[in-house]
Design a protein around this motif. Structure first.
Motif, mmCIF file in Angstrom:
data_model
loop_
_atom_site.group_PDB
_atom_site.id
_atom_site.type_symbol
_atom_site.label_atom_id
_atom_site.label_comp_id
_atom_site.label_asym_id
_atom_site.label_seq_id
_atom_site.Cartn_x
_atom_site.Cartn_y
_atom_site.Cartn_z
ATOM 1 N N ILE A 6 0.821 -1.185 -0.079
ATOM 2 C CA ILE A 6 -0.035 -0.004 -0.096
ATOM 3 C C ILE A 6 0.834 1.254 0.080
ATOM 4 C CG2 ILE A 6 -1.856 1.373 1.102
ATOM 5 C CD1 ILE A 6 -2.675 -1.746 0.023
ATOM 6 N N ARG A 7 0.558 2.160 -0.863
ATOM 7 C CA ARG A 7 1.511 3.309 -1.097
ATOM 8 C C ARG A 7 1.319 4.241 0.198
ATOM 9 N NH1 ARG A 7 0.038 4.943 -7.412
ATOM 10 N NH2 ARG A 7 0.880 2.594 -8.316
ATOM 11 N N THR A 8 2.284 5.152 0.494
ATOM 12 C CA THR A 8 2.136 6.176 1.349
ATOM 13 C C THR A 8 0.750 7.200 0.969
ATOM 14 O OG1 THR A 8 4.335 6.129 1.622
ATOM 15 C CG2 THR A 8 3.220 8.029 2.640
ATOM 16 N N SER A 9 0.799 7.437 -0.253
ATOM 17 C CA SER A 9 -0.232 8.097 -0.997
ATOM 18 C C SER A 9 -1.748 7.501 -0.775
ATOM 19 C CB SER A 9 -0.166 8.735 -2.259
ATOM 20 O OG SER A 9 -0.008 7.329 -3.118
ATOM 21 N N GLU A 10 -1.859 6.309 -0.208
ATOM 22 C CA GLU A 10 -2.810 5.550 0.008
ATOM 23 C C GLU A 10 -2.995 5.489 1.436
ATOM 24 O OE1 GLU A 10 -3.219 2.721 -4.099
ATOM 25 O OE2 GLU A 10 -1.780 2.145 -2.292
ATOM 26 N N TRP A 11 -2.018 5.176 2.204
ATOM 27 C CA TRP A 11 -2.082 5.279 3.665
ATOM 28 C C TRP A 11 -2.763 6.577 4.256
ATOM 29 C CZ3 TRP A 11 -2.694 1.245 6.611
ATOM 30 C CH2 TRP A 11 -1.994 0.252 6.270
ATOM 31 N N LEU A 12 -2.248 7.815 3.967
ATOM 32 C CA LEU A 12 -2.663 8.791 4.413
ATOM 33 C C LEU A 12 -4.368 9.060 4.090
ATOM 34 C CD1 LEU A 12 0.416 10.909 2.992
ATOM 35 C CD2 LEU A 12 -0.092 10.684 5.267
ATOM 36 N N PRO A 13 -4.761 9.048 3.324
ATOM 37 C CA PRO A 13 -6.444 9.179 3.045
ATOM 38 C C PRO A 13 -6.920 8.176 3.896
ATOM 39 C CG PRO A 13 -5.496 8.610 0.967
ATOM 40 C CD PRO A 13 -4.196 9.139 1.788
ATOM 41 N N LEU A 14 -6.311 6.920 3.932
ATOM 42 C CA LEU A 14 -6.984 5.748 4.660
ATOM 43 C C LEU A 14 -6.820 6.153 6.090
ATOM 44 C CD1 LEU A 14 -8.011 2.910 4.155
ATOM 45 C CD2 LEU A 14 -5.700 2.101 4.636
ATOM 46 N N SER A 15 -5.645 6.790 6.573
ATOM 47 C CA SER A 15 -5.855 7.273 7.944
ATOM 48 C C SER A 15 -6.816 8.195 8.369
ATOM 49 C CB SER A 15 -4.344 7.594 8.164
ATOM 50 O OG SER A 15 -3.433 6.329 8.237
ATOM 51 N N TYR A 16 -6.885 9.169 7.302
ATOM 52 C CA TYR A 16 -7.712 10.277 7.837
ATOM 53 C C TYR A 16 -9.238 9.927 7.728
ATOM 54 C CZ TYR A 16 -10.417 14.386 6.391
ATOM 55 O OH TYR A 16 -11.188 15.524 6.410
ATOM 56 N N LEU A 57 -11.479 10.278 11.276
ATOM 57 C CA LEU A 57 -12.842 10.593 11.248
ATOM 58 C C LEU A 57 -13.831 9.857 12.000
ATOM 59 C CD1 LEU A 57 -13.290 13.048 8.421
ATOM 60 C CD2 LEU A 57 -12.823 13.516 10.706
ATOM 61 N N ALA A 58 -13.964 8.574 11.246
ATOM 62 C CA ALA A 58 -14.682 7.519 11.866
ATOM 63 C C ALA A 58 -14.566 7.336 13.371
ATOM 64 C CB ALA A 58 -14.523 6.186 10.966
ATOM 65 N N ALA A 59 -13.390 7.429 13.760
ATOM 66 C CA ALA A 59 -13.195 7.006 15.237
ATOM 67 C C ALA A 59 -13.593 8.120 16.178
ATOM 68 C CB ALA A 59 -11.597 6.626 15.494
ATOM 69 N N VAL A 60 -13.576 9.550 15.649
ATOM 70 C CA VAL A 60 -13.915 10.411 16.569
ATOM 71 C C VAL A 60 -15.363 11.013 16.444
ATOM 72 C CG1 VAL A 60 -11.313 11.409 16.464
ATOM 73 C CG2 VAL A 60 -13.291 12.240 14.903
ATOM 74 N N THR A 61 -16.011 10.521 15.507
ATOM 75 C CA THR A 61 -17.501 10.845 15.083
ATOM 76 C C THR A 61 -18.306 10.753 16.191
ATOM 77 O OG1 THR A 61 -17.094 10.235 12.790
ATOM 78 C CG2 THR A 61 -19.376 10.046 13.616
ATOM 79 N N PRO A 62 -18.215 9.631 16.990
ATOM 80 C CA PRO A 62 -18.825 9.302 18.144
ATOM 81 C C PRO A 62 -18.917 10.552 19.369
ATOM 82 C CG PRO A 62 -18.032 7.379 17.920
ATOM 83 C CD PRO A 62 -17.287 8.346 17.005
ATOM 84 N N ARG A 63 -17.894 11.421 19.373
ATOM 85 C CA ARG A 63 -17.454 12.290 20.493
ATOM 86 C C ARG A 63 -18.257 13.671 19.793
ATOM 87 N NH1 ARG A 63 -13.218 11.776 23.912
ATOM 88 N NH2 ARG A 63 -13.751 14.066 24.349
ATOM 89 N N ARG A 121 -22.284 7.069 8.498
ATOM 90 C CA ARG A 121 -21.850 7.432 7.267
ATOM 91 C C ARG A 121 -20.208 7.622 7.159
ATOM 92 N NH1 ARG A 121 -25.831 12.295 5.385
ATOM 93 N NH2 ARG A 121 -25.613 12.557 7.731
ATOM 94 N N THR A 122 -19.644 8.414 8.533
ATOM 95 C CA THR A 122 -17.979 8.251 8.480
ATOM 96 C C THR A 122 -17.572 6.858 8.500
ATOM 97 O OG1 THR A 122 -18.104 8.619 10.720
ATOM 98 C CG2 THR A 122 -18.174 10.721 9.442
ATOM 99 N N LEU A 123 -18.229 6.087 9.168
ATOM 100 C CA LEU A 123 -17.618 4.773 9.076
ATOM 101 C C LEU A 123 -17.881 4.021 7.727
ATOM 102 C CD1 LEU A 123 -16.490 2.199 10.645
ATOM 103 C CD2 LEU A 123 -18.889 1.635 11.248
#
Length: 173
Positions: free
Chosen positions: A11-21, A25-31, A41-43
């Motif tokens: 997996i390219r770095t240019s793919e890991w970055l949006p993947l992480s992003y 966002l999905a992880a912080v959504t419940p807050r 929808r974020t998940l």
């Protein structure tokens, strides 16, 4: 073309970055209880992005590598647009327009009252067009950069270019 680290499973770095992003966002959504759009929808978006990345990686590793690789060069740009649009999900139920009103007041003072608009437009007739062109390029810089790399036979640097672009863009979002 393999522009990825073997430690990351291809997996390219240019793919890991949006993947992480998207997963952050999905992880912080419940807050965000006061944001009605910040929901499952974020998940779903994070899962969809993950699936796209892994399908493209699988296609490149199993089939004719070149077409898959080219698609992988361009897909992060689509993810950037999706990341920008996903921010709309985090719009609060209500908010004051206090800051926007202050900015509009400052704009009016600078451009109208102090005559900055007239100065800009009369200084050099091409300056307003130049500023508009600069604004246009802020949205197109990544695509232009990839095209420049392709036309200069530097396709092997697309991952590096996109990684820098995505890091700055996604951190700004």
């Amino acid at each position: 073309m393999r522009a990825s680290s073997p430690l990351l499973g291809g997996i390219r770095t240019s793919e890991w970055l949006p993947l992480s992003y998207f997963w952050v966002l999905a992880a912080v959504t419940p807050r965000f209880h006061d944001r009605p759009g910040a929901d499952s929808r974020t998940l779903a978006i994070a899962i969809a992005v993950t699936a796209i990345i892994f399908v493209l990686h699988f296609g490149e590793s199993r089939g004719s590598a070149y077409p898959w690789s080219v698609v992988r060069d361009w897909v992060p740009l689509a993810f950037t647009l999706a990341a920008y649009r996903e921010l709309d999900l985090f719009t609060p139920r209500s908010y004051s327009l206090r800051l926007e009103t202050q900015w509009a007041t400052i704009d009016h003072i600078l451009l109208q009252d102090w005559g900055l608009r007239s100065a800009i437009e009369s200084l050099v007739p091409i300056l307003p067009s130049y500023l508009e062109l600069c604004y246009l390029f802020t949205s197109a810089v990544a695509a232009i950069g990839i095209v420049v790399l392709y036309t200069n036979h530097r396709r092997g640097r697309v991952n590096q270019f996109l990684s820098v672009y995505l890091l700055g863009t996604l951190l700004a979002y």
